[in-house]
Design a protein around this motif. Structure first.
Motif, PDB file in Angstrom:
ATOM      1  N   GLU A   1       0.838  -1.207   0.000  1.00 31.23           N
ATOM      2  CA  GLU A   1       0.000   0.000   0.000  1.00 31.23           C
ATOM      3  C   GLU A   1       0.875   1.259   0.000  1.00 31.23           C
ATOM      4  OE1 GLU A   1      -2.558  -0.392   3.372  1.00 31.23           O
ATOM      5  OE2 GLU A   1      -3.909  -1.796   2.361  1.00 31.23           O
ATOM      6  N   LEU A   2       1.930   1.249   0.809  1.00 33.18           N
ATOM      7  CA  LEU A   2       2.843   2.394   0.829  1.00 33.18           C
ATOM      8  C   LEU A   2       3.549   2.555  -0.515  1.00 33.18           C
ATOM      9  CD1 LEU A   2       4.437   2.043   4.368  1.00 33.18           C
ATOM     10  CD2 LEU A   2       2.856   3.814   3.587  1.00 33.18           C
ATOM     11  N   GLN A   3       3.902   1.441  -1.105  1.00 34.98           N
ATOM     12  CA  GLN A   3       4.555   1.486  -2.416  1.00 34.98           C
ATOM     13  C   GLN A   3       3.599   2.065  -3.464  1.00 34.98           C
ATOM     14  OE1 GLN A   3       5.852  -2.368  -3.753  1.00 34.98           O
ATOM     15  NE2 GLN A   3       7.822  -1.541  -4.377  1.00 34.98           N
ATOM     16  N   ASN A   4       2.338   1.676  -3.420  1.00 28.95           N
ATOM     17  CA  ASN A   4       1.348   2.219  -4.353  1.00 28.95           C
ATOM     18  C   ASN A   4       1.149   3.717  -4.138  1.00 28.95           C
ATOM     19  OD1 ASN A   4       0.859  -0.139  -5.735  1.00 28.95           O
ATOM     20  ND2 ASN A   4      -0.848  -0.756  -4.415  1.00 28.95           N
ATOM     21  N   GLN A   5       1.159   4.142  -2.877  1.00 26.20           N
ATOM     22  CA  GLN A   5       1.040   5.577  -2.601  1.00 26.20           C
ATOM     23  C   GLN A   5       2.242   6.330  -3.171  1.00 26.20           C
ATOM     24  OE1 GLN A   5       0.626   6.008   1.626  1.00 26.20           O
ATOM     25  NE2 GLN A   5      -1.477   5.221   1.656  1.00 26.20           N
TER      26      GLN A   5
ATOM     27  N   GLN B   1       6.842  13.038  -7.348  1.00 26.41           N
ATOM     28  CA  GLN B   1       8.273  12.757  -7.240  1.00 26.41           C
ATOM     29  C   GLN B   1       8.618  11.464  -7.994  1.00 26.41           C
ATOM     30  OE1 GLN B   1       9.589  12.009  -3.255  1.00 26.41           O
ATOM     31  NE2 GLN B   1      11.757  12.120  -3.785  1.00 26.41           N
ATOM     32  N   TYR B   2       7.791  10.426  -7.813  1.00 29.07           N
ATOM     33  CA  TYR B   2       8.039   9.164  -8.516  1.00 29.07           C
ATOM     34  C   TYR B   2       7.904   9.354 -10.024  1.00 29.07           C
ATOM     35  CZ  TYR B   2       7.311   4.535 -10.427  1.00 29.07           C
ATOM     36  OH  TYR B   2       7.389   3.414 -11.197  1.00 29.07           O
TER      37      TYR B   2
END
Length: 150
Positions: free
Chosen positions: A70-74, A80-81
């Motif tokens: 979930e953090l990776q998806n956010q 920035q990504y």
């Protein structure tokens, strides 16, 4: 000698006819049966508790992996990504920046060898039991005739 054996046998038979002795023997037999049944219930509860603990640990690991995803998806939804990916894939640069291309071999020679593991590849390892607990379980397995090889 024969007379002595005969006297002992007669005294045992006479003693066995006593109601108190018969009642005590029956009570002891019932007590042993109830204790044995209670021990088997305790053993099955212990095994079920171990299974529950193992499943709870697996559940915690999967919950942490889910939170990580979930953090990776956010992060993937941030500007920035997107900017970093545009720079990496398309060679883009912000105004006033100069792009320097470094060969992949040179860049990788300066990086430590790190292997990322996927969630499915992580092997769940049961926590090591203390020595006293392993010893106790080995003795109970021996006493109850279980041949458990771990």
């Amino acid at each position: 000698m024969v007379q002595k054996i005969k006297n002992v046998t007669i005294s045992i038979i006479h003693y066995a006819k006593d109601v108190q002795v018969v009642g005590l023997v029956v009570f002891c037999v019932i007590l042993l049966l109830v204790s044995w049944n209670g021990l088997s219930a305790i053993q099955s509860n212990y095994e079920l508790q171990l299974e529950i603990t193992e499943l709870e640990e697996q559940n915690k690991v999967r919950e942490l992996a889910k939170n990580n995803l979930e953090l990776q998806n956010q992060y993937f939804n941030t500007d920035q990504y997107l900017e970093l990916e545009a720079r990496r894939q398309f060679g883009r640069a912000a105004p006033g920046e100069t792009v320097v291309l470094v060969p992949k071999e040179v860049a990788l020679s300066r990086v430590a060898d790190v292997q990322l593991m996927r969630v499915e590849e992580v092997e769940l390892v049961a926590p090591q039991k203390p020595l006293w607990q392993q010893n106790f379980e080995s003795w109970t397995d021996f006493m109850f005739g279980r041949n458990v090889l771990e």
